[in-house]
Every structure is written in structure tokens, then in C-alpha cells.
Design a protein around this motif. Structure first.
Motif, short mmCIF file in Angstrom:
data_model
loop_
_atom_site.label_atom_id
_atom_site.label_comp_id
_atom_site.label_asym_id
_atom_site.label_seq_id
_atom_site.Cartn_x
_atom_site.Cartn_y
_atom_site.Cartn_z
N LEU A 1 0.85 -1.21 -0.11
CA LEU A 1 0.11 -0.01 0.05
C LEU A 1 0.86 1.14 0.06
N SER A 2 0.63 2.11 -1.01
CA SER A 2 1.61 3.39 -1.13
C SER A 2 0.87 4.65 -0.67
N HIS A 3 1.29 5.74 -0.99
CA HIS A 3 0.89 7.03 -0.49
C HIS A 3 -0.52 7.21 -1.34
N ARG A 4 -0.39 6.75 -2.63
CA ARG A 4 -1.44 7.00 -3.49
C ARG A 4 -2.81 6.33 -2.81
N GLY A 5 -2.77 5.06 -2.37
CA GLY A 5 -4.03 4.22 -1.68
C GLY A 5 -4.29 4.85 -0.43
N ARG A 6 -3.21 5.14 0.36
CA ARG A 6 -3.72 5.91 1.57
C ARG A 6 -4.17 7.05 1.62
N GLN A 7 -4.19 7.84 0.48
CA GLN A 7 -4.88 9.13 0.44
C GLN A 7 -6.39 8.88 0.21
N ALA A 8 -6.64 7.91 -0.51
CA ALA A 8 -8.00 7.54 -0.71
C ALA A 8 -8.80 6.83 0.49
N LEU A 9 -8.02 6.06 1.39
CA LEU A 9 -8.49 5.44 2.62
C LEU A 9 -8.68 6.73 3.35
N LYS A 10 -8.10 7.58 3.52
CA LYS A 10 -7.75 8.61 4.48
C LYS A 10 -9.34 9.56 4.16
N HIS A 11 -9.72 9.64 3.02
CA HIS A 11 -10.73 10.32 2.70
C HIS A 11 -12.18 9.77 3.28
N VAL A 12 -12.01 8.24 3.67
CA VAL A 12 -13.39 7.81 4.13
C VAL A 12 -13.00 7.44 5.52
N GLY A 13 -11.89 7.89 6.05
CA GLY A 13 -11.39 7.72 7.49
C GLY A 13 -10.97 6.44 7.88
N MET A 14 -10.52 5.53 6.88
CA MET A 14 -9.97 4.53 7.09
C MET A 14 -8.41 4.22 7.17
N GLU A 15 -7.75 5.41 6.78
CA GLU A 15 -6.28 5.09 6.83
C GLU A 15 -5.46 4.55 8.20
N ASP A 16 -6.02 5.12 9.33
CA ASP A 16 -5.34 4.70 10.37
C ASP A 16 -5.63 3.27 10.82
N LYS A 17 -6.80 3.01 10.48
CA LYS A 17 -7.00 1.54 10.80
C LYS A 17 -6.29 0.60 9.83
N ILE A 18 -5.99 0.75 8.70
CA ILE A 18 -5.35 -0.08 7.73
C ILE A 18 -4.02 0.13 8.04
N VAL A 19 -3.42 1.08 8.51
CA VAL A 19 -2.02 1.47 8.53
C VAL A 19 -1.37 0.75 9.74
N SER A 20 -2.52 0.88 10.64
CA SER A 20 -1.80 0.05 11.93
C SER A 20 -1.73 -1.40 11.88
N ASN A 21 -2.46 -2.03 10.61
CA ASN A 21 -2.43 -3.39 10.38
C ASN A 21 -1.27 -3.68 9.01
N GLY A 22 -0.64 -2.60 8.97
CA GLY A 22 0.54 -2.82 7.88
C GLY A 22 1.83 -2.73 8.40
N ILE A 23 2.84 -3.53 7.68
CA ILE A 23 4.28 -3.45 8.23
C ILE A 23 4.91 -2.53 7.28
N PRO A 24 5.58 -1.51 7.78
CA PRO A 24 6.44 -0.58 7.08
C PRO A 24 7.65 -1.20 6.06
N MET A 25 7.85 -0.77 4.82
CA MET A 25 8.99 -1.42 4.19
C MET A 25 9.74 -0.29 3.68
#
Ligand code: FAD
Length: 390
Positions: free
Chosen positions: A63-87
């Protein structure tokens, strides 16, 4: 916005059908529901949240910046990022087992490894939380009528059901049934290309309760005509994906042939997989094909719009298929605002703006098909040379 158009908007809740409850369909349902449309999602598979086995294109994704911006718009970014592993970087594994990182960007920049099934479940749950959304599983779109917007689905009881909507949003993937009506139209451009490579996923188990390799990297074993990559999962496994020409896959028919191949090209990974796991996973499923799809326009009349892989399936080497699909939802949302939800203006504008960008992602992904398995080797040597000189 003037008062009359606002009133018109409130009185006129559009009925929208989202075909496909995968990643892009799930997110799109959230976007459309948030704006107050009456949203009905039709997904051909059973509800992934109850399914015993989950079939999908890949176990995890970047998941990159492009996808995160869209998730953010519907309030989903933090939830998904907290279940992701940074590379933070690619970790290049040479044939002799030497590992060298190549950062993705500047310090602090990273992409995230996220589990596909969990992401899909979260998006469906978020969509369902809107009172104006209804999810229908085991509903397969058979066909639809571009004049009336009537869709015909095969329901769970094996009978056909009709459903009518003001707008049909086709998010039903690379082999889209929604797109079939577009193909019957004049001046619709369409191309699909299968690449000679297939892919197969292997699981690298945890080692002594921890990741078998450094987790904050996208590991790559580039071998010119083929490659293996590995992305970390929250359960401390890695999902390794082997990309090879189908003819190479076909040459490996026994456990001994598999081990000889791995000894030659991916020796450092053998103790990390374990011989038994490697043999079990490799022969479990056949290698899967990869297709690139381009089409234009992405809309049909005022009735239908294609998004995600239905509009632009890309080969996975740029890690942007889902991300671009998520961005489709965001761009559509912005254009709906811009044209006050007038679909006769919104749909052609979406195609005008989005087709060139989606085609560019398809082309970049195809370019990265070579970059990742071959050029990354020479880049690595240039990078080492640079480090040696500073
Ligand atoms: P899909 O995920 O294909 O979902 C379509 C949905 O529609 C499915 O649920 C399907 O069941 C349903 N459906 C199909 N037909 C019908 C019908 N007739 N009626 C009703 N429902 C229907 N992208 C990234 O951004 N990053 C990555 O790291 C990445 N890695 C990848 C690795 C691999 C190996 C592959 C193959 C792809 C990868 N991708 C990645 C691309 C990504 O998987 C896709 O771009 C993404 O899944 C597209 O989502 P979608 O919802 O458009 O389509």
C-alpha cells in the motif's frame, strides 16, 4: 453550491449499484455511501468475512501514498496502516546470499505491506456501517442493459434476479462482466496482454517465534529472466512470490528438480523456508497468469463507469494496481463534487481525466516487470560503487 442545487441533491438520492465487493468495490461503496447515495453492492463470491478459505490474487500487497490518500478520505487510513508493516527499502539478495538494501526514497519514506483478506474485510465492514448501503454476496452479474440500467444477477438460490440503478459502478476485476457491454459499443478501445511469466506464492514460516528475515523490507532475489520477492505479514510469516516464465515452471515436476533450482538461484532462502514447506507450497497450486488490460473510455452513457482492474488491470511489478484503483474512487468523488453530481457531465469528465493516468500506470507496471528482475541488479552495483566512493 447554491440552495436549489443542494435541495435537489437532498431530494434526489441516486441509486448506485457497485458490481464487485473486492478491494476497489469495497472502498467505492464507502465513498458513495458517504455522499448519501443509496448503495447496493453485488459480489459473486460468498462473504469473505465468513468464508473458510479465501481465494485471492495475492496474500499481501504494498500500500503506497496513492492508496492511503483515498483511504484517508473515508476515515480508514489509520485502521489499515495500524495493520500494515512498513517497508523502507528493497533488500536485494544476491546469488551468493549477500543482502544489500536500496531505499525507496528519502529517510522516513516507506510503503506498507498489508494483508489482502483483512483489508477487504475492513472495507466491507466500513461500507456496511452506512445505513444507506446494502451488501449482497453470492450475486454474480450476468448482463445489464445500457438503456435502462437493469442488471441481471445469478442469485444464491440459482435463479436470476433483476435490479435497476441510476448508476452502475463496475469494480468486478480484470475479467469484468460489466465491461462486456462496453465491448459491444463502437469506438470503445480495448486491449489485453498476457505476459509470459506466471506467479506462485510460497510461505516462509516464522523462525523461533520471529520473522525469518528482516521485516521492514521488500525482499527481492532478482535473477534477470525471473525473480522472487517477499513481503512480511503480521503473523511473522513472509509471503514469497516466485515470478518465472511458464515454461520454467513446467520444467520443475519433482521435489528434487525444485531443490536443484533453489540451490542454484535462491540458496539462502532454503533454510528459511525449510525443505518440506517449500515442496508442499510449490506443488500445492499451479502458477497463475498475469494480464494487463487497457480500455477507453471508462464510462458508457450516463449509466456506467468502470474502476479498478475492470478498467485497468496491471501486471503487479509496480505495486500500484490496487493503489491506482483506490485513487480512481478519490478522483471520481472529486469530479462528483465538481459537477454537482450531474452524471451526464461527471462520467465523460472522469474518462477524460482518468484514462491517461490509468494507461500510464499500466505502462509503468510493464516497464517495472524488467526493472525489478534485471535492472535492479545493475542499479545495485551502481549504488555500491557510489557508496564505495563517498
Ligand atoms: P479484484 O480484486 O479482482 O476484485 C473484483 C471483485 O469482483 C472480486 O471480489 C470478484 O469476486 C468480484 N466479481 C467478479 N466478477 C463478478 C461478477 N460477474 N459479479 C459480481 N462480482 C464479481 N496492487 C497494489 O497496489 N500493490 C501490490 O503490491 C499488488 N500486488 C499484487 C500481487 C499480485 C500477485 C497480483 C496478481 C496483483 C497485485 N496487485 C497489487 C494488484 C491488485 O491485486 C489489484 O489491482 C486489485 O485487486 C484490484 O482490485 P479490484 O477490486 O479492482 O479487483
Amino acid at each position: 453550491m447554491d440552495f436549489s442545487s443542494k435541495k435537489n441533491k437532498l431530494n434526489n438520492k441516486k441509486k448506485v449499484a457497485v458490481v464487485g465487493g473486492g478491494l476497489v468495490g469495497g472502498l467505492n461503496a464507502c465513498f458513495l455511501a458517504k455522499r448519501g447515495f443509496e448503495v447496493t453492492v453485488f459480489e459473486s463470491r460468498e462473504d469473505i468475512r465468513c468464508a473458510k478459505t479465501v481465494k485471492g490474487k495475492s496474500i499481501n500487497l504494498a500500500l503506497s501514498h496513492r492508496g492511503r490518500q483515498a483511504l484517508k478520505h473515508v476515515g480508514m487510513e489509520d485502521k489499515i496502516v495500524s495493520n500494515g508493516i512498513p517497508m523502507h527499502a528493497r533488500m536485494i539478495h544476491s546469488v551468493n546470499g549477500k543482502c544489500s538494501p536500496i531505499p525507496y526514497g528519502r529517510k522516513g519514506q516507506y510503503i506498507l505491506s498489508v494483508g489482502r483478506a483483512n483489508l477487504n474485510k475492513e472495507l466491507l465492514t466500513a461500507a456496511e456501517a452506512y445505513p444507506n448501503t446494502q451488501l449482497n454476496f453470492n450475486h454474480k452479474l450476468l448482463d445489464w442493459n445500457p438503456e435502462t440500467g437493469t442488471m441481471t444477477f445469478l442469485g444464491p438460490d440459482g435463479t436470476e434476479k433483476d435490479f435497476q440503478a441510476d448508476l452502475i459502478v463496475g469494480c468486478d476485476g480484470a475479467f469484468s462482466a460489466t465491461r462486456k457491454q462496453f465491448l459491444r459499443r463502437s469506438r470503445f478501445d480495448y486491449s489485453q496482454t498476457y505476459i509470459p511469466h506466471g506467479y506462485l506464492e510460497l510461505t516462509m514460516p516464522p523462525r523461533n517465534g520471529d520473522f525469518a528475515m528482516k521485516p521492514n523490507f521488500l525482499h527481492i532475489w532478482p535473477r534477470n529472466t525471473f525473480m522472487m520477492i517477499a513481503l512480511p505479514n503480521m503473523d511473522k510469516t513472509f509471503t514469497c512470490t516466485l515470478f518465472m516464465p511458464f515454461e520454467e515452471f513446467e520444467k520443475i515436476t519433482t521435489g528434487d528438480e525444485l531443490m536443484a533450482h533453489f540451490q542454484k538461484y535462491f540458496q539462502d532462502s532454503i533454510p528459511l523456508f525449510g525443505v518440506d514447506v517449500l515442496k508442499r507450497d510449490f506443488f500445492q497450486l499451479p502458477a497463475q497468469a498475469m494480464v494487463s488490460v487497457k480500455c477507453s473510455p471508462h464510462h458508457l452513457n450516463e449509466k456506467c463507469i468502470l474502476m479498478g482492474d475492470a478498467a485497468h488491470a496491471v501486471v503487479p511489478f509496480y505495486g500500484q494496481g490496487m493503489n491506482a484503483g483506490f485513487e480512481d474512487c478519490l478522483v471520481f468523488d472529486e469530479i462528483l463534487d465538481q459537477f454537482d453530481e450531474d452524471l451526464s457531465a461527471v462520467l465523460p469528465e472522469y474518462s477524460r481525466v482518468r484514462v491517461p493516468d490509468d494507461h500510464a500506470i499500466c505502462d509503468l507496471a510493464m516497464y517495472n516487470y524488467i526493472e525489478m528482475r534485471a535492472h535492479v541488479n545493475s542499479r545495485y552495483f551502481l549504488f555500491r560503487k557510489y557508496l564505495d566512493n563517498v
